[in-house]
Write a protein that holds these residues in place. Sequence first.
Motif, PDB file in Angstrom:
ATOM      1  N   VAL A  45     -39.495  54.695 -94.632  1.00 16.19           N
ATOM      2  CA  VAL A  45     -40.317  55.554 -95.207  1.00 16.19           C
ATOM      3  C   VAL A  45     -40.732  55.064 -96.811  1.00 16.19           C
ATOM      4  O   VAL A  45     -39.715  54.796 -97.602  1.00 16.19           O
ATOM      5  CB  VAL A  45     -39.950  57.243 -95.442  1.00 16.19           C
ATOM      6  N   LEU A  46     -42.100  54.817 -96.949  1.00 17.08           N
ATOM      7  CA  LEU A  46     -42.370  54.305 -98.366  1.00 17.08           C
ATOM      8  C   LEU A  46     -42.870  55.436 -99.315  1.00 17.08           C
ATOM      9  O   LEU A  46     -44.059  55.938 -99.003  1.00 17.08           O
ATOM     10  CB  LEU A  46     -43.625  53.271 -98.414  1.00 17.08           C
ATOM     11  N   ASP A  47     -42.007  55.786-100.162  1.00 18.37           N
ATOM     12  CA  ASP A  47     -42.481  56.683-101.033  1.00 18.37           C
ATOM     13  C   ASP A  47     -43.542  56.205-102.254  1.00 18.37           C
ATOM     14  O   ASP A  47     -43.148  55.593-103.019  1.00 18.37           O
ATOM     15  CB  ASP A  47     -41.157  57.328-101.777  1.00 18.37           C
ATOM     16  N   LEU A  48     -44.580  56.793-102.013  1.00 19.79           N
ATOM     17  CA  LEU A  48     -45.880  56.490-102.838  1.00 19.79           C
ATOM     18  C   LEU A  48     -46.062  57.449-104.286  1.00 19.79           C
ATOM     19  O   LEU A  48     -46.997  57.451-104.698  1.00 19.79           O
ATOM     20  CB  LEU A  48     -46.999  56.006-102.243  1.00 19.79           C
ATOM     21  N   SER A  49     -45.049  58.273-104.275  1.00 18.11           N
ATOM     22  CA  SER A  49     -45.387  59.480-105.390  1.00 18.11           C
ATOM     23  C   SER A  49     -45.616  59.303-106.785  1.00 18.11           C
ATOM     24  O   SER A  49     -46.216  59.861-107.489  1.00 18.11           O
ATOM     25  CB  SER A  49     -44.037  60.552-105.254  1.00 18.11           C
ATOM     26  N   ASN A  50     -44.928  57.972-107.220  1.00 16.22           N
ATOM     27  CA  ASN A  50     -45.122  57.427-108.600  1.00 16.22           C
ATOM     28  C   ASN A  50     -46.397  56.628-108.765  1.00 16.22           C
ATOM     29  O   ASN A  50     -46.841  56.168-109.674  1.00 16.22           O
ATOM     30  CB  ASN A  50     -44.102  56.532-108.878  1.00 16.22           C
ATOM     31  N   VAL A  51     -46.997  56.160-107.442  1.00 18.66           N
ATOM     32  CA  VAL A  51     -48.169  55.355-107.369  1.00 18.66           C
ATOM     33  C   VAL A  51     -49.632  55.997-107.571  1.00 18.66           C
ATOM     34  O   VAL A  51     -49.872  56.979-106.799  1.00 18.66           O
ATOM     35  CB  VAL A  51     -48.499  54.707-106.232  1.00 18.66           C
ATOM     36  N   THR A  52     -50.339  55.911-108.747  1.00 21.13           N
ATOM     37  CA  THR A  52     -51.414  56.600-108.841  1.00 21.13           C
ATOM     38  C   THR A  52     -52.777  55.574-108.701  1.00 21.13           C
ATOM     39  O   THR A  52     -54.001  56.004-108.288  1.00 21.13           O
ATOM     40  CB  THR A  52     -51.689  56.866-110.436  1.00 21.13           C
ATOM     41  N   MET A  66     -46.059  46.556 -93.204  1.00 19.76           N
ATOM     42  CA  MET A  66     -45.656  47.193 -92.013  1.00 19.76           C
ATOM     43  C   MET A  66     -45.544  46.091 -91.143  1.00 19.76           C
ATOM     44  O   MET A  66     -44.584  46.140 -89.824  1.00 19.76           O
ATOM     45  CB  MET A  66     -46.740  48.146 -91.696  1.00 19.76           C
ATOM     46  N   LYS A  67     -46.641  45.151 -90.916  1.00 18.85           N
ATOM     47  CA  LYS A  67     -46.684  43.938 -89.811  1.00 18.85           C
ATOM     48  C   LYS A  67     -45.393  43.366 -89.889  1.00 18.85           C
ATOM     49  O   LYS A  67     -45.010  42.831 -89.071  1.00 18.85           O
ATOM     50  CB  LYS A  67     -47.981  43.351 -90.021  1.00 18.85           C
ATOM     51  N   GLN A  68     -45.015  42.915 -90.839  1.00 16.36           N
ATOM     52  CA  GLN A  68     -43.741  41.797 -91.151  1.00 16.36           C
ATOM     53  C   GLN A  68     -42.504  42.732 -90.689  1.00 16.36           C
ATOM     54  O   GLN A  68     -41.463  42.211 -90.417  1.00 16.36           O
ATOM     55  CB  GLN A  68     -43.488  41.329 -92.917  1.00 16.36           C
ATOM     56  N   MET A  69     -42.488  44.027 -90.670  1.00 18.69           N
ATOM     57  CA  MET A  69     -41.185  44.581 -89.913  1.00 18.69           C
ATOM     58  C   MET A  69     -41.205  44.423 -88.883  1.00 18.69           C
ATOM     59  O   MET A  69     -40.301  44.884 -88.013  1.00 18.69           O
ATOM     60  CB  MET A  69     -41.342  46.162 -90.342  1.00 18.69           C
ATOM     61  N   GLY A  70     -42.342  44.215 -87.842  1.00 24.95           N
ATOM     62  CA  GLY A  70     -42.276  43.928 -86.204  1.00 24.95           C
ATOM     63  C   GLY A  70     -42.693  45.255 -85.657  1.00 24.95           C
ATOM     64  O   GLY A  70     -42.581  46.408 -86.250  1.00 24.95           O
ATOM     65  N   GLY A  71     -42.804  45.183 -84.543  1.00 28.86           N
ATOM     66  CA  GLY A  71     -43.030  46.274 -83.480  1.00 28.86           C
ATOM     67  C   GLY A  71     -42.160  47.205 -83.312  1.00 28.86           C
ATOM     68  O   GLY A  71     -42.358  48.473 -82.867  1.00 28.86           O
ATOM     69  N   ALA A  72     -40.903  46.907 -83.464  1.00 29.96           N
ATOM     70  CA  ALA A  72     -39.857  47.706 -82.872  1.00 29.96           C
ATOM     71  C   ALA A  72     -39.355  48.628 -84.029  1.00 29.96           C
ATOM     72  O   ALA A  72     -38.549  49.713 -83.892  1.00 29.96           O
ATOM     73  CB  ALA A  72     -38.417  47.098 -82.785  1.00 29.96           C
ATOM     74  N   ARG A  73     -39.667  48.541 -85.211  1.00 27.74           N
ATOM     75  CA  ARG A  73     -39.546  49.224 -86.393  1.00 27.74           C
ATOM     76  C   ARG A  73     -40.810  49.880 -86.998  1.00 27.74           C
ATOM     77  O   ARG A  73     -41.993  49.585 -86.722  1.00 27.74           O
ATOM     78  CB  ARG A  73     -39.107  48.238 -87.543  1.00 27.74           C
ATOM     79  N   ARG A  74     -40.640  51.120 -87.694  1.00 20.69           N
ATOM     80  CA  ARG A  74     -41.812  51.890 -88.183  1.00 20.69           C
ATOM     81  C   ARG A  74     -41.981  52.086 -89.739  1.00 20.69           C
ATOM     82  O   ARG A  74     -40.638  52.152 -90.188  1.00 20.69           O
ATOM     83  CB  ARG A  74     -41.384  53.256 -87.398  1.00 20.69           C
ATOM     84  N   LEU A  75     -42.959  52.142 -90.352  1.00 21.07           N
ATOM     85  CA  LEU A  75     -43.278  52.307 -91.678  1.00 21.07           C
ATOM     86  C   LEU A  75     -43.945  53.464 -91.718  1.00 21.07           C
ATOM     87  O   LEU A  75     -45.233  53.455 -91.404  1.00 21.07           O
ATOM     88  CB  LEU A  75     -43.903  51.230 -92.248  1.00 21.07           C
ATOM     89  N   ASP A  76     -43.633  54.554 -92.322  1.00 18.18           N
ATOM     90  CA  ASP A  76     -44.314  55.826 -92.617  1.00 18.18           C
ATOM     91  C   ASP A  76     -44.557  55.865 -94.143  1.00 18.18           C
ATOM     92  O   ASP A  76     -43.870  55.198 -94.886  1.00 18.18           O
ATOM     93  CB  ASP A  76     -43.518  57.169 -92.326  1.00 18.18           C
ATOM     94  N   LEU A  77     -45.491  56.624 -94.615  1.00 15.56           N
ATOM     95  CA  LEU A  77     -45.748  56.600 -96.144  1.00 15.56           C
ATOM     96  C   LEU A  77     -45.600  58.292 -96.414  1.00 15.56           C
ATOM     97  O   LEU A  77     -45.707  58.953 -95.538  1.00 15.56           O
ATOM     98  CB  LEU A  77     -47.230  56.399 -96.222  1.00 15.56           C
ATOM     99  N   PHE A  97     -51.115  54.755 -90.341  1.00 11.98           N
ATOM    100  CA  PHE A  97     -49.751  55.098 -90.735  1.00 11.98           C
ATOM    101  C   PHE A  97     -49.439  56.717 -90.579  1.00 11.98           C
ATOM    102  O   PHE A  97     -50.397  57.406 -90.561  1.00 11.98           O
ATOM    103  CB  PHE A  97     -49.515  55.187 -92.299  1.00 11.98           C
ATOM    104  N   THR A  98     -47.993  57.134 -90.286  1.00 10.78           N
ATOM    105  CA  THR A  98     -47.682  58.591 -90.364  1.00 10.78           C
ATOM    106  C   THR A  98     -47.735  58.775 -91.703  1.00 10.78           C
ATOM    107  O   THR A  98     -46.754  58.008 -92.316  1.00 10.78           O
ATOM    108  CB  THR A  98     -46.498  58.764 -89.556  1.00 10.78           C
ATOM    109  N   ILE A  99     -48.266  59.789 -92.454  1.00 10.39           N
ATOM    110  CA  ILE A  99     -48.252  60.074 -93.802  1.00 10.39           C
ATOM    111  C   ILE A  99     -47.525  61.647 -93.941  1.00 10.39           C
ATOM    112  O   ILE A  99     -48.071  62.620 -93.327  1.00 10.39           O
ATOM    113  CB  ILE A  99     -49.591  60.043 -94.565  1.00 10.39           C
ATOM    114  N   HIS A 100     -46.501  61.641 -94.496  1.00  9.24           N
ATOM    115  CA  HIS A 100     -45.657  62.756 -94.879  1.00  9.24           C
ATOM    116  C   HIS A 100     -46.045  63.172 -96.192  1.00  9.24           C
ATOM    117  O   HIS A 100     -46.194  62.415 -97.253  1.00  9.24           O
ATOM    118  CB  HIS A 100     -44.379  62.650 -94.818  1.00  9.24           C
ATOM    119  N   ASP A 101     -46.398  64.733 -96.191  1.00  7.60           N
ATOM    120  CA  ASP A 101     -46.806  64.994 -97.631  1.00  7.60           C
ATOM    121  C   ASP A 101     -45.848  65.047 -98.518  1.00  7.60           C
ATOM    122  O   ASP A 101     -46.121  64.795 -99.835  1.00  7.60           O
ATOM    123  CB  ASP A 101     -47.258  66.614 -97.437  1.00  7.60           C
TER     124      ASP A 101
END
Length: 112
Positions: A45-52, A66-77, A97-101
């Motif tokens: 999970v990539l935490d973007l809460s500091n990114v404006t 996300m792509k460099q992680m490969g298909g077997a792994r998942r990157l959420d935001l 992307f799956t985006i979590h609040d």
Amino acid sequence: MDLQSTQYSHMTIITVGEARIDAAAAIRFKDAMRAATATGAGHVVLDLSNVTFVDSSGLGAIVAAMKQMGGARRLDLAGLTPDVAKVFRLTRMESVFTIHDDILDLRSRATG
């Protein structure tokens, strides 16, 4: 690029410590993400809460991570600020992307 990685048993949370992911930072972001995701959990999970601010180069860097992680792994935001969320909506990346609040909710589930 300032990335802080926290490992949990089934999830890694990577927090971006900078306010911008733009053309000036895109390559450093991709390199830092490659290093941060080289090992660890299959769910990141990539935490973007500091990114404006994210521009097209920054968006491309996030997709590349996300792509460099490969298909077997998942990157959420998580924790998208209003301006960053708008970029993801306008580019329809919220369908990629799956985006979590709330990153705090994810952290509590990861430790619970």
